[in-house]
Design an enzyme around this catalytic site. Structure first.
Site, mmCIF file in Angstrom:
data_model
loop_
_atom_site.group_PDB
_atom_site.id
_atom_site.type_symbol
_atom_site.label_atom_id
_atom_site.label_comp_id
_atom_site.label_asym_id
_atom_site.label_seq_id
_atom_site.Cartn_x
_atom_site.Cartn_y
_atom_site.Cartn_z
ATOM 1 N N TYR A 29 32.526 38.261 48.261
ATOM 2 C CA TYR A 29 33.801 37.600 48.568
ATOM 3 C C TYR A 29 34.916 38.643 48.447
ATOM 4 O O TYR A 29 35.851 38.525 47.657
ATOM 5 C CB TYR A 29 34.047 36.390 47.659
ATOM 6 C CG TYR A 29 34.861 35.327 48.366
ATOM 7 C CD1 TYR A 29 34.302 34.572 49.397
ATOM 8 C CD2 TYR A 29 36.191 35.098 48.043
ATOM 9 C CE1 TYR A 29 35.051 33.608 50.070
ATOM 10 C CE2 TYR A 29 36.944 34.143 48.701
ATOM 11 C CZ TYR A 29 36.369 33.402 49.713
ATOM 12 O OH TYR A 29 37.122 32.468 50.374
ATOM 13 N N HIS A 34 38.429 45.315 46.129
ATOM 14 C CA HIS A 34 37.115 45.901 46.430
ATOM 15 C C HIS A 34 37.246 46.981 47.507
ATOM 16 O O HIS A 34 36.644 48.052 47.413
ATOM 17 C CB HIS A 34 36.159 44.843 46.990
ATOM 18 C CG HIS A 34 35.808 43.735 46.055
ATOM 19 N ND1 HIS A 34 36.146 42.432 46.285
ATOM 20 C CD2 HIS A 34 35.110 43.743 44.882
ATOM 21 C CE1 HIS A 34 35.681 41.666 45.311
ATOM 22 N NE2 HIS A 34 35.053 42.439 44.447
ATOM 23 N N GLY A 145 37.166 48.584 39.305
ATOM 24 C CA GLY A 145 38.605 48.313 39.301
ATOM 25 C C GLY A 145 39.162 48.246 37.886
ATOM 26 O O GLY A 145 38.509 47.717 36.970
ATOM 27 N N GLN A 146 40.375 48.734 37.720
ATOM 28 C CA GLN A 146 41.068 48.716 36.424
ATOM 29 C C GLN A 146 41.370 47.288 35.954
ATOM 30 O O GLN A 146 41.573 47.045 34.772
ATOM 31 C CB GLN A 146 42.355 49.553 36.539
ATOM 32 C CG GLN A 146 43.302 49.505 35.374
ATOM 33 C CD GLN A 146 42.699 50.065 34.090
ATOM 34 O OE1 GLN A 146 41.791 50.909 34.129
ATOM 35 N NE2 GLN A 146 43.190 49.601 32.956
ATOM 36 N N MET A 182 44.482 40.808 42.431
ATOM 37 C CA MET A 182 43.498 40.214 43.340
ATOM 38 C C MET A 182 42.171 40.001 42.623
ATOM 39 O O MET A 182 41.729 40.819 41.825
ATOM 40 C CB MET A 182 43.310 41.108 44.551
ATOM 41 C CG MET A 182 44.514 41.046 45.439
ATOM 42 S SD MET A 182 44.103 41.482 47.109
ATOM 43 C CE MET A 182 45.745 41.388 47.805
ATOM 44 N N SER A 183 41.551 38.878 42.953
ATOM 45 C CA SER A 183 40.266 38.509 42.371
ATOM 46 C C SER A 183 39.625 37.502 43.316
ATOM 47 O O SER A 183 40.339 36.696 43.938
ATOM 48 C CB SER A 183 40.509 37.859 40.996
ATOM 49 O OG SER A 183 39.407 37.066 40.624
ATOM 50 N N SER A 184 38.310 37.527 43.412
ATOM 51 C CA SER A 184 37.628 36.576 44.296
ATOM 52 C C SER A 184 37.932 35.146 43.861
ATOM 53 O O SER A 184 38.037 34.244 44.687
ATOM 54 C CB SER A 184 36.121 36.819 44.268
ATOM 55 O OG SER A 184 35.862 38.159 44.611
ATOM 56 N N ARG A 185 38.087 34.945 42.548
ATOM 57 C CA ARG A 185 38.328 33.586 42.036
ATOM 58 C C ARG A 185 39.725 33.063 42.374
ATOM 59 O O ARG A 185 39.985 31.880 42.200
ATOM 60 C CB ARG A 185 38.105 33.531 40.529
ATOM 61 C CG ARG A 185 36.637 33.617 40.136
ATOM 62 C CD ARG A 185 36.473 33.380 38.640
ATOM 63 N NE ARG A 185 35.094 33.270 38.233
ATOM 64 C CZ ARG A 185 34.404 34.236 37.620
ATOM 65 N NH1 ARG A 185 34.954 35.405 37.378
ATOM 66 N NH2 ARG A 185 33.144 34.038 37.272
#
Ligand code: PAF
Length: 298
Positions: A29, A34, A145-146, A182-185
């Protein structure tokens, strides 16, 4: 781009490559965070492997394993356009076949605090799958990722403890226009919740300002500055606002470089984590806000 679904086929593919190999482990996702890792890997390495695997062992019993966002077609399309050489896309039974018993269990303060305290067993799952991916893909460099600063610390520790010949490349957090990491969730958020999440970034900025006024700063004053900002958004429940050593994750009483300002909060059904990093040379990594049109979800 090769799509590889078994360990044996991945090993076979990898064995044919002689140059430098970069690995970007993901759970799919894909978002701009990413993609920034993949672009850097593409620029630095001869061959780039991206793994997409929603790792069941890092989810707690009441977490979102079943509903974790998935869109393999879109992910593959993005990876193809970035020039990735191979996508490793194993099934759960390929990675954890019947009889699987051996786990990497990180111990001590690094995993007993922060996310480790709130999500028991999470880093055991992360360390186990990451070691397996390292073994299978045999990269010289792995990209993370940090945003998941504690995950980075756990993996860095595992690399040292097990003498793994792997370099970590850590990329800044990529943020939406309002500062949300940013995050898939994030796909779980409603538009109202998405607006409310901006408070986390503002809280980190408030903490950073206290540090910038006088160094070494009093950690309690930094913590209070972050908490006061989050309190201004009643729909956001802070889980912790802390200042920790980036390697050991021990809480700091006075803030001097290197240090991590960490925040975690619950917004609606989702838990958000974020951080600003103060490096030894005195520079800050606060992430990168990207323009709308560069977002991957076009
Ligand atoms: O950060 C993630 O997406 C996951 O924790 C990782 C590193 C791919 C391991 O499953």
């Amino acid at each position: 781009m090769r799509i590889v679904r078994t360990v044996q086929a991945m090993r076979h593919e990898r064995a044919q490559w002689t140059g430098a190999v970069g690995l970007v482990p993901t759970m799919g996702y894909l978002h701009e965070g990413h993609l920034s890792l993949m672009r850097r890997a593409r620029a630095e390495q001869e061959k780039v492997i991206v793994s997409i695997f929603i790792n069941p062992t890092q989810f707690g019993p009441h977490e979102d394993l079943a509903t974790y966002p998935r869109d393999i077609e879109r992910d593959l399309h993005l990876l193809e356009s970035l020039g990735v050489d191979a996508v490793f896309l194993p099934s759960a039974s390929e990675m954890y076949p019947q009889g699987f018993t051996t786990y990497v269990v990180p111990t001590g303060p690094l995993v007993e605090q922060g996310e480790g305290e709130i999500r028991p067993g999470h880093y055991r799952g992360v360390a186990t799958i990451v070691l397996k991916l390292f073994q299978i893909a045999q990269p010289q460099t792995a990209y993370f990722g940090q945003k998941d600063a504690q995950q980075v610390a756990v993996i860095q520790r595992m690399i040292r403890d097990f003498n793994l010949p792997i370099e970590l490349a850590i990329m800044p957090t990529i943020r939406e226009a309002n500062g949300l990491a940013m995050s898939s969730r994030n796909s779980y958020l409603t538009s109202t919740e998405r607006r409310q999440t901006a408070v986390l970034y503002r809280a980190l900025q408030a903490g950073q300002q206290v540090c910038q006024q006088a160094m070494p700063a009093d950690a309690q004053a930094v913590r209070e500055a972050m908490q006061a900002v989050v309190a201004s958004e009643p729909e956001v429940t802070v889980s912790y606002a802390e200042i920790r050593d980036p390697e050991t994750f021990f809480p700091l009483t006075t803030v001097q470089a290197p240090a991590l300002l960490l925040i975690a909060a619950q917004v609606g059904s989702i838990r958000l984590i974020d951080n600003f990093a103060l490096h030894t040379d005195g520079t800050w990594d606060t992430g990168v806000i990207i323009a709308e049109e560069r977002k991957a979800d076009a």
